[in-house]
Design an enzyme around this catalytic site. Structure first.
Site: not given
Length: 512
Positions: A264-266, A269
């Site tokens: 995921s994008k998370r 990050e």
């Protein structure tokens, strides 16, 4: 009769293109080119509420950056234009009406409030609500209302959706090219909406109609679409297109670095790596999301890395050009299980491709960094520096980070190296080495090494006792490329000057 291979990548313009989407596009492209077929780019923008300005152009530019060449699409045109679903809106209703008229779909007049009430009643009985072959009989649709009432509602312009009438007892079989036979019983399926009340088709109807009309031979897409595949098979059957239905290949997920769930994008990050191929500027976000391109990854490294995220060639070879990947690629070599995302492997690929670049090509990167700092350097010296550094870099920006000591004298000295290596013995040898260098008219790397060895021998000291201290004096750090080549490229005068400066500054730090 042999069928022309035609594949499509059909993203929605709802934001930046996830790196997993690039992998899907790449597999479609490799397969199409391997089979002498065509690659289409179709923009699936039926959900206007989620449309993000700039996303469509971003998708095209991102694919272009990694070297995926589109044969037919929004920008390229083609015999089945338009390639944007919002521009094809008028054609979908006729297929929805065919399904209704033949008893394979129906009008549903339920309001969202009525559906919510039904859902709450069922949940109160510990039953999950689904609009299906059982619950449809209790809801407001053309299967439960009289013909006159249905006609009255339609004539009055009451909002409605068109839902697929999924058979109550049927077994849908799909021979997936990655997973083999997949079987789903229709009792586990719900009556999906095909046309929304705003007159726009849902993904399910639009993608089946478009794939048929555009003569798509193979649908290669992510595993997350596998639950929808039985529904699509039913649509092909009900529309009379079963004989020309494309073959399906559902790709394994790209997993989190831990292997626990979809990337995921998370995760990006937290892990400090990009999730988009190139910088994505969301008009609704305050800051842009950096991409792999801006981080310094080469497109050929990303292609190679992504190809291995779910596929392997069956040989030890790891480095492939795009043409080599096309020749090696087969759907049979795609695995069923998800693949952990390993950013270190992406870095490894980038490092290998940086090593393959010529010193002249690398010098252009370094030249740009020098220009920002108003530093000039003649081309031959620049190329020699890059040749010396190329084994030590992962990204182009590392050329400056690893090589700045060729252009700037140390502003500080590594305290760890200083504490361990700046001994009385080392200082004595380094002092004599600087004096011996100063006596020479000029020195190359071999001559510098000879002088150094002579000083070591004279003092009865082994090289390992002194070399890191000498590097510290010249560069300020404890590691780097060959030290004698550094001396050659710095020049005798600059090398002697730096050693004397270090001896002066670090005079009080000597370990007795």
């Amino acid at each position: 009769m042999n069928r022309e291979v035609r594949v499509r990548f059909a993203p929605s313009p709802t934001g930046g293109l996830h790196i997993g989407g690039v992998r899907t596009a790449l597999y479609n492209y490799l397969f199409a080119k391997k089979m002498g077929g065509k690659m289409l780019l179709r923009i699936e923008d039926t959900d206007q509420n989620r449309f993000v300005p700039g996303a469509e152009e971003y998708i095209m530019q991102a694919l272009e950056w990694v070297g995926i060449k589109i044969d037919e699409g929004v920008r390229e045109g083609g015999p089945y234009a338009p390639y944007k679903q919002s521009e094809r809106k008028a054609m979908y209703m006729q297929y929805a009406m065919k399904l209704v008229n033949e008893g394979n779909a129906y009008y549903a007049f339920d309001t969202s409030e009525e559906l919510d009430a039904m859902r709450k009643r069922m949940e109160a009985s510990n039953v999950n609500f689904a609009y299906n072959s059982i619950t449809r009989a209790q809801l407001k649709n053309s299967l439960t209302l009289s013909e006159d009432e249905v006609k009255r509602k339609l004539d009055a312009g009451e909002p409605y959706a068109i839902r697929l009438k999924v058979p109550r007892k049927d077994e849908i079989r799909i021979n997936d090219l990655v997973r083999g036979w997949v079987m789903v019983h229709s009792s586990a399926m719900d009556d999906k909406v095909l046309m929304k009340s705003d007159g726009m088709p849902t993904y399910h109807l639009a993608n089946v109609v478009d794939d048929h009309l555009m003569k798509i031979s193979h649908v290669i897409r992510g595993e997350e679409w596998l639950p929808s595949a039985p529904l699509h098979v039913l649509l092909y059957k009900f529309l009379g297109w079963e004989e020309t239905m494309p073959q399906f290949a559902h790709l394994p997920l790209i997993l989190k670095p831990t292997g626990n769930g979809k990337l995921s994008k998370r995760d990006a990050e937290v892990g400090g790596f990009p999730i988009f191929p190139t910088e994505w500027k969301d008009p609704n976000a305050a800051t842009a999301a950096i991409g792999y391109r801006e981080e310094g990854y080469l497109p050929e490294a990303m292609v190679n890395f992504l190809a291995f995220q779910g596929w392997n060639p069956g040989t030890p070879q790891e480095m492939f050009s795009m043409d080599e990947l096309i020749q090696a690629f087969t759907i049979e070599r795609i695995g069923k299980s998800g693949t952990k995302f390993d950013i270190n492997k992406a870095k490894w690929f980038n490092q290998q491709y940086m090593k393959l670049k010529s010193a002249k090509d690398l010098s252009e990167y370094l030249k740009a960094d020098l220009s920002k700092r108003n530093i000039s350097c003649e081309q031959n010296k620049l190329e020699r520096i890059c040749e010396l550094l190329k084994e030590r870099i992962v990204f182009a920006k590392d050329l400056w980070n690893e090589g700045k000591s060729f252009f700037e004298a140390p502003a500080s000295y590594d305290e760890t190296v200083l504490a361990a290596k700046w001994t009385t013995e080392a200082v004595k040898v380094i002092t004599e080495f600087a004096e011996a260098l100063a006596a020479k008219s000029s020195v190359n790397a071999d001559e510098a090494k000879t002088v150094f060895n002579e000083v070591l021998e004279k003092n009865g000291v082994k090289m390992g006792k002194v070399l890191q201290a000498l590097r510290l004096a010249l560069t300020g750090v404890g590691a780097g490329p060959d030290l004698m080549h550094i001396i050659e490229l710095l020049g005798k005068e600059e090398a002697v000057k730096r050693i004397k400066t270090a001896l002066s500054i670090l005079n009080s730090k000597v370990i007795v």
